[in-house]
Motif scaffolding. Structure first.
Motif, PDB file in Angstrom:
ATOM      1  N   LEU A  38       0.819  -1.202   0.000  1.00  0.00           N
ATOM      2  CA  LEU A  38       0.000   0.000   0.000  1.00  0.00           C
ATOM      3  C   LEU A  38       0.859   1.260   0.000  1.00  0.00           C
ATOM      4  CD1 LEU A  38      -2.839   1.167   0.100  1.00  0.00           C
ATOM      5  CD2 LEU A  38      -2.765   0.997   2.592  1.00  0.00           C
ATOM      6  N   GLN A  39       1.988   1.223   0.712  1.00  0.00           N
ATOM      7  CA  GLN A  39       2.862   2.393   0.749  1.00  0.00           C
ATOM      8  C   GLN A  39       3.438   2.700  -0.632  1.00  0.00           C
ATOM      9  OE1 GLN A  39       2.924  -0.068   3.070  1.00  0.00           O
ATOM     10  NE2 GLN A  39       1.914   1.192   4.650  1.00  0.00           N
ATOM     11  N   THR A  40       3.773   1.645  -1.376  1.00  0.00           N
ATOM     12  CA  THR A  40       4.275   1.846  -2.739  1.00  0.00           C
ATOM     13  C   THR A  40       3.200   2.468  -3.617  1.00  0.00           C
ATOM     14  OG1 THR A  40       5.701  -0.093  -2.486  1.00  0.00           O
ATOM     15  CG2 THR A  40       5.342   0.722  -4.718  1.00  0.00           C
ATOM     16  N   LEU A  41       1.965   2.016  -3.441  1.00  0.00           N
ATOM     17  CA  LEU A  41       0.860   2.560  -4.220  1.00  0.00           C
ATOM     18  C   LEU A  41       0.636   4.035  -3.873  1.00  0.00           C
ATOM     19  CD1 LEU A  41      -1.038   1.526  -6.375  1.00  0.00           C
ATOM     20  CD2 LEU A  41      -2.649   0.847  -4.599  1.00  0.00           C
ATOM     21  N   GLN A  42       0.800   4.386  -2.625  1.00  0.00           N
ATOM     22  CA  GLN A  42       0.680   5.797  -2.236  1.00  0.00           C
ATOM     23  C   GLN A  42       1.748   6.647  -2.910  1.00  0.00           C
ATOM     24  OE1 GLN A  42       0.551   4.824   2.160  1.00  0.00           O
ATOM     25  NE2 GLN A  42      -0.966   6.468   2.159  1.00  0.00           N
ATOM     26  N   LEU A  43       2.962   6.122  -2.982  1.00  0.00           N
ATOM     27  CA  LEU A  43       4.048   6.856  -3.635  1.00  0.00           C
ATOM     28  C   LEU A  43       3.772   7.034  -5.124  1.00  0.00           C
ATOM     29  CD1 LEU A  43       7.182   5.278  -1.903  1.00  0.00           C
ATOM     30  CD2 LEU A  43       6.199   7.543  -1.514  1.00  0.00           C
ATOM     31  N   ILE A  44       3.147   6.043  -5.739  1.00  0.00           N
ATOM     32  CA  ILE A  44       2.796   6.160  -7.157  1.00  0.00           C
ATOM     33  C   ILE A  44       1.766   7.271  -7.352  1.00  0.00           C
ATOM     34  CG2 ILE A  44       1.641   4.962  -9.061  1.00  0.00           C
ATOM     35  CD1 ILE A  44       2.996   2.397  -8.134  1.00  0.00           C
ATOM     36  N   PHE A  45       0.806   7.351  -6.456  1.00  0.00           N
ATOM     37  CA  PHE A  45      -0.177   8.432  -6.533  1.00  0.00           C
ATOM     38  C   PHE A  45       0.510   9.789  -6.455  1.00  0.00           C
ATOM     39  CE2 PHE A  45      -3.640   5.498  -6.232  1.00  0.00           C
ATOM     40  CZ  PHE A  45      -4.782   6.201  -6.554  1.00  0.00           C
ATOM     41  N   ARG A  46       1.421   9.933  -5.488  1.00  0.00           N
ATOM     42  CA  ARG A  46       2.034  11.237  -5.248  1.00  0.00           C
ATOM     43  C   ARG A  46       3.076  11.603  -6.294  1.00  0.00           C
ATOM     44  NH1 ARG A  46       3.108  10.169   1.247  1.00  0.00           N
ATOM     45  NH2 ARG A  46       0.924   9.698   1.769  1.00  0.00           N
ATOM     46  N   GLY A  47       3.848  10.611  -6.741  1.00  0.00           N
ATOM     47  CA  GLY A  47       4.967  10.911  -7.630  1.00  0.00           C
ATOM     48  C   GLY A  47       4.698  10.730  -9.098  1.00  0.00           C
ATOM     49  N   VAL A  48       3.630   9.980  -9.457  1.00  0.00           N
ATOM     50  CA  VAL A  48       3.365   9.687 -10.865  1.00  0.00           C
ATOM     51  C   VAL A  48       2.003  10.223 -11.312  1.00  0.00           C
ATOM     52  CG1 VAL A  48       3.129   7.861 -12.600  1.00  0.00           C
ATOM     53  CG2 VAL A  48       4.816   7.626 -10.766  1.00  0.00           C
ATOM     54  N   LEU A  49       0.952   9.865 -10.595  1.00  0.00           N
ATOM     55  CA  LEU A  49      -0.403  10.188 -11.050  1.00  0.00           C
ATOM     56  C   LEU A  49      -0.760  11.659 -10.835  1.00  0.00           C
ATOM     57  CD1 LEU A  49      -2.224   6.966  -9.791  1.00  0.00           C
ATOM     58  CD2 LEU A  49      -1.446   7.492 -12.105  1.00  0.00           C
ATOM     59  N   THR A  50      -0.479  12.177  -9.654  1.00  0.00           N
ATOM     60  CA  THR A  50      -0.820  13.581  -9.382  1.00  0.00           C
ATOM     61  C   THR A  50      -0.101  14.557 -10.315  1.00  0.00           C
ATOM     62  OG1 THR A  50      -1.324  13.090  -7.064  1.00  0.00           O
ATOM     63  CG2 THR A  50      -0.879  15.380  -7.629  1.00  0.00           C
TER      64      THR A  50
END
Length: 400
Positions: A38-50
């Protein structure tokens, strides 16, 4: 990209049948993701998707994309609605072609993670993405973000996950949209402050006036360049009205957040009217081309429409007008909240009455009458009549 992320984290969906023709649509068992957490998925949201949302700024620079839509009950009495013949080519617009797909995919991952990880951590990430939309310079992106926020809260996420912390985040996001960014303080405040200085330092007075002029010029220039952001206030008002008018969501958020949003709307109306005075005094610079954003006075009138409904609702509530000194000891918080609500009713009722009196006086004076002034007074008169009629129908127990 969304497909890759889904395949990596949600390869085995609990509602997805096996890709085997002889399986008779047998459901594949749910398993934990084989890669990441889940932490990796959060980083993807913050660093890639947003960061992908930054492409919307390109649309604003190129001047492509559809104009934001206003509510059907929004009254234009100063500006005019864009002509259907004047349309922008949206085939090259990132907002029109990609934004919806991106946000739908992000929300889908959020909902699937809640089932898989038993955590609502990605709700914060989705709200953070939407908040990036709301603070954007692009009015079109902010409006789409507001509408997606409303959809996310009312249609996509279960009410059991709407915690008080979630409502706090949502309400602060909505209230921030009601304010006018960069609005300079009234010039009268600057004059009073300089007159109250007994040091007799004329240089300091000149410097303060110079700073006030710079702030005013910067505000007017930003309003000219980013005029599409005027759509945000009316859209936020519409969404707040939709939430507070729905008993399910108004009860879910509680009276405290109801008052928080209603107070924010009252402050927003004040700021819109102040911004309207500034822009009317710089009318020669307020050229918006074919974008046709609403006038701040139109936003203010739309806000007063909803404020009238909120006031009538508040004054009819037993937990607002039914709390007296005799039952105050049963709950101190309830008494304080009711007191805040009663003061809000009083202040906003005075505000709309004073607004009508002031605008009627200007109109009857016949000097410096602005475009749409008579229409504005007509609508304000109808709102005051609606408000007073509603107060008149209440029992004595609900009146001060």
């Amino acid at each position: 990209m969304l497909g890759v992320i889904n395949q990596h984290f949600f390869a085995n969906s609990p509602t997805e049948p096996k890709n085997d023709e002889d399986s008779d649509d047998e459901m594949e068992p749910t398993t934990s993701p084989q890669h990441g957490d889940l932490q990796t998925l959060q980083l993807i949201f913050r660093g890639v998707l947003t960061p992908i949302l930054e492409y919307a700024e390109t649309d604003m620079t190129k001047g492509v994309g559809s104009a934001p839509l206003l509510s059907n009950d929004f009254e234009r009495f100063i500006t005019r609605k864009p002509s259907p013949a004047v349309t922008t080519d949206s085939k090259d617009s990132w907002i029109d072609t990609t934004f919806g797909h991106l946000m739908d995919g992000c929300v889908s991952m959020c909902l699937r993670s809640m089932d898989l990880y038993k955590s609502d951590a990605l709700v914060e990430e989705v709200l953070a993405m939407l908040n990036s939309c709301l603070i954007s310079d692009s009015g079109a992106l902010a409006v789409l973000g507001l509408r997606k926020l409303h959809q996310f809260i009312t249609e996509e996420i279960s009410k059991e996950f709407l915690s008080d912390d979630t409502w706090a985040t949502v309400c602060h996001m909505l209230r921030r949209c009601l304010s006018v960014r960069g609005l300079p303080p009234p010039t009268s405040n600057v004059a009073t402050e300089t007159k109250g200085n007994n040091s007799g330092n004329e240089d300091e007075e000149i410097e303060k006036r110079r700073e006030a002029k710079i702030m005013m010029d910067e505000f007017v220039l930003e309003e000219r360049v980013l005029s599409s952001r005027r759509y945000i206030g009316s859209c936020a008002t519409e969404i707040i009205g939709s939430l507070l008018s729905n008993n399910t969501y108004s009860q879910c958020m509680g009276l405290g957040w109801y008052l928080f949003l209603t107070t924010g709307l009252g402050n927003g109306i004040y700021e819109w009217e102040a911004a309207a005075k500034i822009m009317d005094s710089h009318a020669e610079l307020d050229q918006n081309g074919s974008s046709h954003p609403p006038h701040y006075l139109e936003n203010a009138l739309y806000g007063r429409k909803w404020m009238t409904k909120f006031l009538l609702h508040l004054i009819s509530r037993e937990d607002v007008m039914g709390v007296t000194s005799s039952n105050a000891e049963e709950g101190g918080n309830s008494k304080r909240t009711a007191s805040v609500a009663q003061n809000l009713i009083k202040d906003q009722t005075e505000s709309i009455l004073n607004a009508l009196i002031a605008k009627e006086a200007v109109l009857s004076g016949g000097k410096d009458t602005k475009k749409g002034a008579s229409t504005e007074v007509k609508h304000l008169t109808a709102l005051v009549n609606q408000l007073l009629d509603g107060y008149n129908k209440l029992d004595d127990n609900h009146l001060f």
